[in-house]
Structure formats: structure tokens, C-alpha cells
Write a protein that holds these residues in place. Structure first.
Motif, short mmCIF file in Angstrom:
data_model
loop_
_atom_site.label_atom_id
_atom_site.label_comp_id
_atom_site.label_asym_id
_atom_site.label_seq_id
_atom_site.Cartn_x
_atom_site.Cartn_y
_atom_site.Cartn_z
N LYS A 208 33.81 0.25 8.31
CA LYS A 208 34.25 1.37 7.47
C LYS A 208 33.19 1.82 6.47
O LYS A 208 33.40 2.78 5.73
N LEU A 209 32.05 1.14 6.43
CA LEU A 209 31.04 1.44 5.42
C LEU A 209 30.54 2.88 5.46
O LEU A 209 30.36 3.50 4.39
N PRO A 210 30.29 3.50 6.63
CA PRO A 210 29.84 4.90 6.59
C PRO A 210 30.84 5.82 5.89
O PRO A 210 30.44 6.67 5.08
N GLU A 211 32.14 5.65 6.16
CA GLU A 211 33.14 6.48 5.50
C GLU A 211 33.24 6.15 4.02
O GLU A 211 33.41 7.04 3.18
N LEU A 212 33.14 4.83 3.72
CA LEU A 212 33.16 4.44 2.30
C LEU A 212 31.97 5.03 1.56
O LEU A 212 32.09 5.48 0.40
N TYR A 213 30.80 5.06 2.20
CA TYR A 213 29.61 5.64 1.58
C TYR A 213 29.80 7.12 1.30
O TYR A 213 29.46 7.62 0.22
N LYS A 214 30.38 7.83 2.28
CA LYS A 214 30.64 9.25 2.07
C LYS A 214 31.61 9.46 0.91
O LYS A 214 31.44 10.38 0.08
N THR A 215 32.65 8.63 0.85
CA THR A 215 33.64 8.75 -0.22
C THR A 215 33.00 8.51 -1.59
O THR A 215 33.24 9.26 -2.55
N ILE A 216 32.19 7.47 -1.68
CA ILE A 216 31.53 7.16 -2.96
C ILE A 216 30.57 8.28 -3.35
O ILE A 216 30.51 8.69 -4.52
N SER A 217 29.83 8.81 -2.38
CA SER A 217 28.89 9.91 -2.68
C SER A 217 29.65 11.13 -3.18
O SER A 217 29.22 11.80 -4.14
N ARG A 218 30.79 11.44 -2.55
CA ARG A 218 31.58 12.59 -2.99
C ARG A 218 32.12 12.38 -4.40
O ARG A 218 32.09 13.28 -5.25
N MET A 219 32.58 11.15 -4.67
CA MET A 219 33.11 10.84 -5.99
C MET A 219 32.01 10.92 -7.05
O MET A 219 32.25 11.39 -8.18
N GLU A 220 30.80 10.51 -6.70
CA GLU A 220 29.68 10.61 -7.64
C GLU A 220 29.36 12.06 -7.97
O GLU A 220 29.10 12.43 -9.13
N ARG A 221 29.40 12.93 -6.93
CA ARG A 221 29.14 14.35 -7.16
C ARG A 221 30.23 14.97 -8.04
O ARG A 221 29.94 15.76 -8.96
N GLU A 222 31.49 14.61 -7.76
CA GLU A 222 32.59 15.15 -8.57
C GLU A 222 32.50 14.66 -10.01
O GLU A 222 32.76 15.43 -10.95
N LEU A 223 32.13 13.40 -10.18
CA LEU A 223 31.98 12.86 -11.53
C LEU A 223 30.84 13.55 -12.27
O LEU A 223 30.96 13.88 -13.47
N ALA A 224 29.76 13.81 -11.54
CA ALA A 224 28.62 14.52 -12.18
C ALA A 224 29.04 15.91 -12.59
O ALA A 224 28.65 16.42 -13.66
N THR A 225 29.88 16.57 -11.79
CA THR A 225 30.35 17.93 -12.12
C THR A 225 31.23 17.90 -13.36
O THR A 225 31.15 18.77 -14.25
N LEU A 226 32.08 16.89 -13.46
CA LEU A 226 32.96 16.77 -14.63
C LEU A 226 32.17 16.51 -15.91
O LEU A 226 32.56 16.96 -17.00
#
Length: 349
Positions: free
Chosen positions: A324-342
Motif C-alpha cells: 500500500k506504500l505507493p497509495e500512502l505516499y500519494k495520500t501523504i503528498s496530497r496532505m502536505e500540499r493541502e497543509l501548505a495551502t492552509l
């Protein structure tokens, strides 16, 4: 060999359903069958073939409940695999050569041969070698100086039992196995070349051992490399110098055991397992295929997997996460981008 279903059922201690007088002459795979053959159903995933097989007799477990008509005569037994092992041994016995010594065999006058031995074409038996009663040595095998072959042992073509090595009674050594080759031992010189370390020990194989084709067992540097009673080694296994393998351990193909490793009794080791040198493996260890062992296993009767190994269940759980690591990596990357936007508006203030 011709045998009736009734005789087979009696031999295997099974119950018969169907024609007791039908005869078979050889075993067959269930998906191939053939008139006059006996096949078996040991794995449920092959059950569909039970309804289409052309085998005359089918060996099944006592609790087998057919979902469709079966044309073959059934023999029901408690343990299908144990029964088929006995059956194949019975069929295989018919192919063994009769006692006698081939005219092309080269037997030293100083060798000792027991009664009823069979020595095939172009076999060489060196001085001081001992071949036990009823042993069979097939064509082009080599028995070195001072080697000992136990009673009723079977050595297939091209196998080499080198000087002073010992093979017990009722063993099977398959084609092109080498027992007693030099161990992999070299001492580094100052000029970075290597000096060969002479191995003066031997190999001792106890009773009821089977060694697969093209397997090599190195002689000890000093003392003995030891294969204990009842060990079964598959093809293409490398056993290093001064290794000891405990009684009734089984090892699958392409495994490699480095020098001075001690493997306990009743272990089950899958294919392509690698052991580093000077490690000790507890009794009853179960090691999955392609695992790597770099340290001692102290707790007996445990299952292991991975390289380096970890407990089997831990590996399975870890692997489910790893997938599941590839999907987990995508999820973490998306969350990092959203956090940076906030956080961006806060930075503008």
C-alpha cells in the motif's frame, strides 16, 4: 508391474469403491490419467479432474464427497500423500538393476564389496572403499579411496563420493551429486591474492538420507561435515564445510548453507534460502523460500520469512502494508500540499 484395485486397496489399507478386479500398471497425474493407471486427489484445487480423469483407479481421502459421478474405481485412505508415497516406492522398486558387476566397471583389488551389490557400467571404486550389502551403484559413479557406502544404498549415475567420505544405509544419492568436494576456504596474502586452505576432513551422511541431483556437500576443513539421519536434500543445494544438518530436516532446491552452520532437527526449509556462516538454527524451524539468515535462531518450532528474516506473521503483515506504500505516499503528498495551502494565508499576514 500389474496389480488389481483389490490388491492395491489391501496394500494401502484403504476401502474400495468400484471394480475390484480392474488392473493398473503405472501411476499417472490426475489431469492426464490413462487406462491402466492409478492417480490421486490430494489437493482440493484439482477436484474438477476427478470427474474427468481417464485413470482406472483414483486414490482419495476417506472424507472425499463427490459432487458429480466419478468413472474411476476409488480407493479411500486416511492420508493420500503418505499412501501415494508408498505406492510410488512400490512401482519404483521394479526399475532397480539386478545384482552384478559390469564388465566395464573398474574395481580396485583393495576395495571391499558386500553381497548382492550392483555395480553399473564405467563405475570406479578406488582402493580401500567399502560397498555394503545390497548397495546399487549406477553407471559412471565414482567411489573414492577409503569411502564407505552403507547397505542397500542407491547411488545414481554420475554421483561422486570422494575420498574417505561415508554414506549410511538405505540412502539415495541422485545423479551428479558430489559428496566431499573441497570447502570454499582461502587465506588472503599480503599481495591481495589468496592461498588455498587444504581441507583434510570428510563428509559423514547417516542412514535414510536422500541427496538431490547436482547437490554438493563440501568436506570439512578438519573433522566432518555431518548430515544426520533422515535428512532430505533437494536438487542444487550447496552445503559448506563443517556444516551439520540435524535429523529429519528437509531443505528445498537452490538453498545455500555457508560453512560451520548448525541446523537443528525436524526443520523445514524452502527453496533459495541462504544461510550465512557460523549460525545456529533451532530445532523445528520453518523457513520460507528466498529467506536470508544472518544470525542465530534460538527459539524452536517457529516460522520465519524475509531477508533478513523476521517472524512469519510479522512479515505477512508488513508485506500487506508495503503493497500500500505507493497509495500512502500519494495520500501523504496530497496532505502536505493541502497543509501548505492552509498555512499560506497565515504567512501573508
Amino acid at each position: 508391474m500389474q496389480i488389481t484395485a483389490r490388491e492395491l486397496a489391501h496394500f494401502l489399507g484403504g476401502s474400495l469403491e468400484g471394480n475390484p478386479d480392474i488392473t493398473v500398471s503405472q501411476p499417472s497425474k490426475i489431469e492426464e490419467g490413462g487406462e491402466g493407471t492409478i492417480s490421486f486427489l490430494g489437493n482440493p484445487k484439482y477436484e474438477s479432474y476427478a470427474y474427468t480423469t481417464t485413470a482406472s483407479v483414483l486414490l482419495v481421502s476417506k472424507d472425499f464427497a463427490p459432487k458429480s459421478p466419478v468413472s474411476a474405481t476409488l480407493i479411500r485412505v486416511d492420508d493420500v500423500y503418505a499412501s501415494i508415497a508408498r505406492l510410488l516406492q512400490q512401482f519404483g522398486q521394479q526399475a532397480k538393476p539386478a545384482p552384478g558387476i559390469s564388465e566395464t566397471a573398474v574395481i580396485s583389488d583393495e576395495a571391499m564389496l558386500g553381497n548382492q551389490v550392483s555395480i553399473g557400467a564405467a563405475v570406479i571404486v578406488e582402493a580401500g572403499a567399502q560397498v555394503g550389502e545390497g548397495a546399487i551403484i549406477m553407471g559412471q559413479a565414482y567411489i573414492g579411496k577409503g569411502a564407505k557406502i552403507g547397505p542397500n544404498t542407491l547411488i545414481y549415475p554420475g554421483a561422486r563420493i570422494l575420498d574417505r567420505c561415508e554414506v549410511g544405509r538405505n540412502c539415495i544419492i541422485h545423479a551428479n551429486a558430489v559428496i566431499g568436494s573441497d570447502g570454499f576456504g582461502f587465506a588472503p596474502r599480503e599481495d591481495r591474492s589468496y592461498e588455498k586452505i587444504v581441507h583434510v576432513g570428510n563428509v559423514v551422511i547417516e542412514d535414510e538420507v536422500e541427496i538431490g541431483a547436482n547437490t554438493t556437500i563440501d568436506r570439512a576443513t578438519m573433522g566432518s561435515t555431518i548430515i544426520r539421519e533422515g535428512v532430505k536434500l533437494d536438487n542444487l543445494i550447496q552445503v559448506g564445510h563443517n556444516v551439520e544438518i540435524g535429523a529429519h530436516t528437509v531443505i528445498a532446491a537452490q538453498s545455500g548453507i555457508a560453512g560451520s552452520t548448525k541446523i537443528g532437527q525436524y526443520c523445514r526449509i524452502g527453496g533459495q534460502v541462504g544461510f550465512s556462516g557460523h549460525v545456529e538454527i533451532a530445532d523445528g524451524s520453518q523457513i520460507q523460500a528466498q529467506s536470508g539468515i544472518a544470525g542465530n535462531i534460538k527459539e524452536p518450532n517457529q516460522a520465519w520469512f524475509g531477508s533478513p528474516i523476521i517472524p512469519y506473521r510479522d512479515f505477512i503483515r508488513s508485506h500487506s502494508v508495503f503493497k500500500k506504500l505507493p497509495e500512502l505516499y500519494k495520500t501523504i503528498s496530497r496532505m502536505e500540499r493541502e497543509l501548505a495551502t492552509l498555512k499560506a494565508p497565515e504567512a501573508d499576514q
